[in-house]
Design an enzyme around this catalytic site. Sequence first.
Site, PDB file in Angstrom:
ATOM      1  N   LYS A  52       0.851  -1.186   0.000  1.00 39.74           N
ATOM      2  CA  LYS A  52       0.000   0.000   0.000  1.00 39.74           C
ATOM      3  C   LYS A  52       0.893   1.245   0.000  1.00 39.74           C
ATOM      4  O   LYS A  52       1.405   1.614  -1.041  1.00 39.74           O
ATOM      5  CB  LYS A  52      -0.981  -0.064   1.163  1.00 39.74           C
ATOM      6  CG  LYS A  52      -2.023  -1.186   0.969  1.00 39.74           C
ATOM      7  CD  LYS A  52      -3.074  -1.200   2.041  1.00 39.74           C
ATOM      8  CE  LYS A  52      -4.224  -2.143   1.686  1.00 39.74           C
ATOM      9  NZ  LYS A  52      -3.817  -3.558   1.519  1.00 39.74           N
TER      10      LYS A  52
ATOM     11  N   THR B 224     -18.437  -6.696   1.125  1.00 38.72           N
ATOM     12  CA  THR B 224     -17.326  -5.921   1.684  1.00 38.72           C
ATOM     13  C   THR B 224     -17.833  -4.931   2.726  1.00 38.72           C
ATOM     14  O   THR B 224     -17.186  -4.705   3.753  1.00 38.72           O
ATOM     15  CB  THR B 224     -16.573  -5.190   0.564  1.00 38.72           C
ATOM     16  OG1 THR B 224     -16.169  -6.146  -0.430  1.00 38.72           O
ATOM     17  CG2 THR B 224     -15.342  -4.493   1.108  1.00 38.72           C
TER      18      THR B 224
END
Length: 405
Positions: free
Chosen positions: A248, A363
């Site tokens: 990330k 999600t």
Amino acid sequence: MDFEAFFTTELQSLHSEGRYRVFADIERQQGNFPRATRYNANGQRKDVTVWCSNDYLGMGQNPKVIEAMKAAIDHCGAGAGGTRNISGTNHYHVLLEQELADLHGKESALIFTSGYVSNWATLGTLGQKIPGLIIFSDALNHASMIEGIRYGRCERVIWKHNDLEDLEAKLKAADPNAPKLIAFESVYSMDGDIAPIKEICDLADRYGAMTYLDEVHAVGMYGPRGGGIAEREGLMDRLTIIEGTLGKAFGVMGGYITGSTAVCDFIRSFASGFIFTTALPPSLAAGAIASIQHLKASPFERARHQDRVRKLRGLLDARGIPHMDNPSHIVPVMVGDAAKCKWISDILLDSHGVYVQPINYPTVPRKTERLRITPTPLHSDADIEHLVGALHQLWSHCALARAVA
């Protein structure tokens, strides 16, 4: 059983609910982040601006990172050549683990092929190997943590998200002689809220529990050297294990844990998800080292990033576009309808050159569907104004509710 019919029926249910996932076929443009080239099904190409990347600081395009990776390929070749135990431990892996241990103020570190694997393998191994272990898991922990705990087959207690009273009640109700571990995240990926780390550590001390903190959405982003929320708040020494990702803010790929020499060696020696898989390519390790070293020394990316987040939130507020208020860099723009969320995402991409992936169930819970926007230091004022202008137009078209200032 007609397997093909079963697969087709299950997929059709996703289509009918408006939550079938379609991958955007894009090609990142080296040196031009956050621009990318989108490939349509008919082979046409179009430039788009990416607003949903987890390359939060654009380090995947940083010249130092790219040059380090090129040099490692020239020096070592492509792959690691084996598992860490059998010819696959390259010197870059050793240097990377030293760099990560230093970043988090720990004795040792251990790298994995992804952040998912580091959570799954570590929590699963602790659950399997520590007799009678009870893992206290935050209700909104990532799927990799949930699956790891499940794989460990130990007792699992779910506590309400970020609810200290509920956590303490559950700790108090547990067998006082049982070994305990509290597993939680620092920055939660979908809502962008932040855990009360100090107070959780206080409870861990009071009830004799280990702590496991997932910092994947915080490493590189917070703290004077990018060590995450725990570094920012001066709490790294109070945590048993800090887990993070290289994929990330560091812009490369891989996951890791940091902790004492004993706990890292324990996972190294017993975790199947570490033992029985090929090691990361040396070039990825080299790129991660360069990225970590740069962000340890440079505050610019973090400061610029926070400025971009403030700018985006301010313009969203001015146009009445509802977004979840939180103290992190994640900006969830709330739609609340799966079909409309996907439609807005499609029109942004097709008509405005803006790529934001819709986030739907499972999600996030139904009726909380959203566009998860992640500004970067490299988004310009013009980029932000274009995004908000497009959202303003589509909000009116869909007759979606506006936020009230």
